[in-house]
Enzyme design. Structure first.
Site, PDB file in Angstrom:
ATOM      1  N   ASP A   1     -21.839  -4.891 -39.530  1.00  0.00           N
ATOM      2  CA  ASP A   1     -22.780  -5.350 -38.569  1.00  0.00           C
ATOM      3  C   ASP A   1     -24.293  -4.756 -38.916  1.00  0.00           C
ATOM      4  O   ASP A   1     -24.133  -3.686 -39.521  1.00  0.00           O
ATOM      5  CB  ASP A   1     -22.459  -5.296 -37.356  1.00  0.00           C
ATOM      6  CG  ASP A   1     -21.056  -5.592 -36.800  1.00  0.00           C
ATOM      7  OD1 ASP A   1     -20.908  -6.893 -36.853  1.00  0.00           O
ATOM      8  OD2 ASP A   1     -19.983  -4.937 -36.879  1.00  0.00           O
TER       9      ASP A   1
ATOM     10  N   ASP B   1     -21.513  -0.926 -26.439  1.00  0.00           N
ATOM     11  CA  ASP B   1     -20.510  -0.496 -25.464  1.00  0.00           C
ATOM     12  C   ASP B   1     -20.109   0.979 -25.731  1.00  0.00           C
ATOM     13  O   ASP B   1     -20.426   1.591 -24.646  1.00  0.00           O
ATOM     14  CB  ASP B   1     -19.083  -1.398 -25.608  1.00  0.00           C
ATOM     15  CG  ASP B   1     -18.863  -1.766 -27.141  1.00  0.00           C
ATOM     16  OD1 ASP B   1     -19.296  -1.089 -28.075  1.00  0.00           O
ATOM     17  OD2 ASP B   1     -17.800  -2.474 -27.173  1.00  0.00           O
TER      18      ASP B   1
ATOM     19  N   ASP C   1     -15.651  -5.615 -41.097  1.00  0.00           N
ATOM     20  CA  ASP C   1     -16.704  -6.256 -41.408  1.00  0.00           C
ATOM     21  C   ASP C   1     -18.055  -5.230 -41.071  1.00  0.00           C
ATOM     22  O   ASP C   1     -17.716  -4.394 -40.696  1.00  0.00           O
ATOM     23  CB  ASP C   1     -16.972  -7.577 -40.611  1.00  0.00           C
ATOM     24  CG  ASP C   1     -16.702  -7.222 -39.017  1.00  0.00           C
ATOM     25  OD1 ASP C   1     -17.004  -6.435 -38.497  1.00  0.00           O
ATOM     26  OD2 ASP C   1     -15.952  -8.181 -38.281  1.00  0.00           O
TER      27      ASP C   1
HETATM   28  P1  ATP Z   1     -14.540  -4.654 -35.270  1.00  0.00           P
HETATM   29  O1  ATP Z   1     -15.445  -5.168 -35.987  1.00  0.00           O
HETATM   30  O2  ATP Z   1     -13.836  -3.553 -36.187  1.00  0.00           O
HETATM   31  O3  ATP Z   1     -13.797  -5.048 -34.362  1.00  0.00           O
HETATM   32  P2  ATP Z   1     -16.846  -3.433 -33.908  1.00  0.00           P
HETATM   33  O4  ATP Z   1     -17.064  -2.249 -33.189  1.00  0.00           O
HETATM   34  O5  ATP Z   1     -17.852  -3.637 -35.269  1.00  0.00           O
HETATM   35  O6  ATP Z   1     -15.254  -3.522 -34.278  1.00  0.00           O
HETATM   36  P3  ATP Z   1     -17.959  -6.007 -33.026  1.00  0.00           P
HETATM   37  O7  ATP Z   1     -17.417  -6.948 -32.440  1.00  0.00           O
HETATM   38  O8  ATP Z   1     -18.089  -6.381 -34.646  1.00  0.00           O
HETATM   39  O9  ATP Z   1     -17.005  -4.637 -33.143  1.00  0.00           O
HETATM   40  O10 ATP Z   1     -19.308  -5.992 -32.632  1.00  0.00           O
HETATM   41  C1  ATP Z   1     -20.373  -4.911 -33.489  1.00  0.00           C
HETATM   42  C2  ATP Z   1     -20.901  -4.129 -32.452  1.00  0.00           C
HETATM   43  O11 ATP Z   1     -21.570  -4.552 -31.433  1.00  0.00           O
HETATM   44  C3  ATP Z   1     -19.960  -2.990 -31.851  1.00  0.00           C
HETATM   45  O12 ATP Z   1     -19.607  -1.953 -32.500  1.00  0.00           O
HETATM   46  C4  ATP Z   1     -20.889  -2.916 -30.570  1.00  0.00           C
HETATM   47  O13 ATP Z   1     -21.999  -1.653 -31.012  1.00  0.00           O
HETATM   48  C5  ATP Z   1     -21.688  -4.230 -30.333  1.00  0.00           C
HETATM   49  N1  ATP Z   1     -20.841  -4.880 -29.376  1.00  0.00           N
HETATM   50  C6  ATP Z   1     -19.972  -5.653 -29.475  1.00  0.00           C
HETATM   51  N2  ATP Z   1     -19.524  -6.064 -28.395  1.00  0.00           N
HETATM   52  C7  ATP Z   1     -20.134  -5.650 -27.225  1.00  0.00           C
HETATM   53  C8  ATP Z   1     -19.993  -5.856 -25.946  1.00  0.00           C
HETATM   54  N3  ATP Z   1     -19.051  -6.626 -25.420  1.00  0.00           N
HETATM   55  N4  ATP Z   1     -20.740  -4.915 -25.301  1.00  0.00           N
HETATM   56  C9  ATP Z   1     -21.802  -4.218 -25.955  1.00  0.00           C
HETATM   57  N5  ATP Z   1     -21.831  -3.976 -27.128  1.00  0.00           N
HETATM   58  C10 ATP Z   1     -20.989  -4.785 -27.936  1.00  0.00           C
HETATM   59 MG    MG Z   2     -17.904  -5.271 -36.587  1.00  0.00          MG
END
Ligand code: ATP
Ligand code: MG
Length: 450
Positions: free
Chosen positions: A76, A158, A74
């Site tokens: 962001d 993170d 997805d």
């Molecule tokens: P995917 O969507 O492929 O699972 P993602 O890295 O995009 O991985 P998301 O959960 O969509 O993960 O979150 C988007 C972004 O928000 C992350 O890449 C990170 O930068 C931030 N993020 C998400 N969760 C946390 C957290 N618990 N603590 C700090 N930053 C976070």
């Molecule tokens: Mg994501």
């Protein structure tokens, strides 16, 4: 070696201080993010925010996965616009979240998650800021709605590889935390002091495992070090959030690798306490591994996985222990199973919730395991009409390939489903009075579970 010593020293000397970020802009011809890899809805959101005078960047998995040559799950977006401003710009959006207020912009089935640059309230003496950012006695972040600059936003993310920003105006990738270097070294590194970051949000430990398994990355020494000790902090996380995280952990197509990592970092216990206890007491986990292997294969084939099948497998060792214990106390096999099911589910929902729409079918899969061997007369046909027959049959096959049952029953059901009426009659007439026997357990003689 020298690098590790240096890392240790730097952690000892200044690990808990906020990390100093150095911005690095990587021009379009020096990175692999191309506009064609970004979905139209994501591009639309970025353009409209920019046009309205706000800063807006693609961030997180969207940038990370494209840089790694993969397809993002997805997209962001991080922006200088407040959630209300974003909401006002997109009719097809809704404000969600309390702990973090974010905006979902909806385009059919695709959801673009838009977050406002988050600030670092611990660095300010502003009262209203600390009111917007609250931590519990365990260091857990309860609320984090202080807005800030892009640099501050990077610091609140993170892992370094998740703090890369793509700008659609000039096509640069902006790296504040050395994320590109970590991507090249294939390692996960938390931004800032790992222990503090895990205490703020223990789910980050699960995210480390999820990304390590999914990307086949290693976890940098400092990021890995505190996990085993801090794993129990996950028990403070609401059961509903942990349920969501469990699904993410096991439905990304790397469930078996994820399971191995969870076990080796002591993270299975906070998620599945009864299962972890059963395994520690010597209960085999081959069924779990086999189920996850199948799940991974299904995902690779583009098929869906159902949460109830996953939970039925993850809790199976716990159910076996409880079922056996009750039978050993003299309870008849059937009521013992029903009681054991209720007990195991009752305990599990203290750790992760299991919505009723999943716990119902999960129970049925388990109950049908007792019905599948009984096929005489009209029983086989009745069982086959059960709405959960297919899942229960799949579960039976997993039990067989895990070596829990002698092979035979699964194959019989495979044939029975494929046959016409006459074939079915023949299969039924060939049935001997006794069904296949369960394999004897190595440790416990006299296993009565069929
Ligand atoms: P995917 O969507 O492929 O699972 P993602 O890295 O995009 O991985 P998301 O959960 O969509 O993960 O979150 C988007 C972004 O928000 C992350 O890449 C990170 O930068 C931030 N993020 C998400 N969760 C946390 C957290 N618990 N603590 C700090 N930053 C976070
Ligand atoms: Mg994501």
């Amino acid at each position: 070696m020298l690098k590790q010593v240096k890392q240790r020293l730097s952690r000892l000397l200044g690990g808990s201080k906020p990390q100093k970020l150095v911005r690095r802009d990587i021009p379009r011809d020096e990175h692999s993010v191309s506009r064609s890899a970004i979905s139209d809805p994501a591009k639309k959101v970025l353009h409209r925010l920019n046009k309205a005078g706000f800063e807006a960047y693609l961030v997180g998995g969207g940038v990370r996965d494209i840089l790694l040559g993969g397809q993002p799950k997805d997209f962001d977006v991080a922006t200088s616009a407040t959630p209300e401003e974003v909401h006002a710009l997109f009719r097809n959006s809704r404000l969600i979240g309390r702990r973090f207020r974010i905006v979902h912009v909806l385009f059919g089935r695709e959801v673009i998650e838009v977050t406002t640059f988050r600030g670092n309230a611990t660095d300010t003496t502003d009262d209203s800021a600390s009111d917007q950012r609250k931590t519990s006695e365990h260091g857990l972040l309860l609320r984090d709605n202080v807005y800030g600059s892009m640099e501050e936003d990077a610091l609140r993310r993170d892992f370094t590889i998740n703090a890369l920003y793509y700008c659609i105006r000039d096509f640069t990738v902006i790296d504040f935390a050395g994320g590109v270097e970590d991507l090249n070294n294939r390692q996960l590194r938390l931004i800032g002091d790992p222990e503090t970051r895990y205490r703020e949000d223990p789910v980050r430990m699960l995210r480390a495992i999820r990304f390590a398994a999914k990307l086949d990355f290693s976890i940098e020494t400092g990021t890995e070090a505190p996990i085993r000790e801090l794993a129990p902090l996950l028990t403070h996380i609401p059961a509903a959030r942990l349920f969501d995280e469990v699904l993410k952990l096991f439905s990304a197509g790397h469930g078996e690798a994820t399971y191995e990592l969870l076990r080796s970092y002591d993270l299975l216990a906070p998620l599945f306490p009864e299962t972890a206890r059963a395994l520690d007491a010597g209960e085999p986990d081959e069924l779990i591994r086999q189920a996850l292997r199948n799940t991974d294969a299904r995902i690779r084939q583009g098929k869906s996985v159902t949460p109830y099948f996953l939970f039925a497998a993850m809790l199976w060792p716990a159910l076996q222990v409880e079922w056996r214990r009750r039978q050993d106390q003299g309870e008849p096999i059937q009521p013992a199973l029903h009681q054991a099911i209720a007990k195991v589910i009752g305990r599990q929902i203290q750790a992760t919730s299991i919505p009723k729409r999943f716990s119902g079918p999960m129970k049925e899969i388990w109950e049908l395991q007792m019905r599948l061997p009984r096929r005489q007369g009209k029983r086989a046909l009745t069982t086959m009409e059960h709405p959960r027959f297919r899942a229960a049959y799949d579960f039976l096959l997993v039990r067989e390939s895990a070596g829990e049952l002698e092979p035979g029953l699964g194959g019989w059901w495979t044939d029975f489903q494929a046959c016409d009426d006459r074939g079915r009659e023949r299969l039924l007439s060939q049935l001997s009075a006794s069904g296949p026997k369960p394999r004897r357990r190595r440790r416990k003689p006299g296993n009565r579970n069929a």
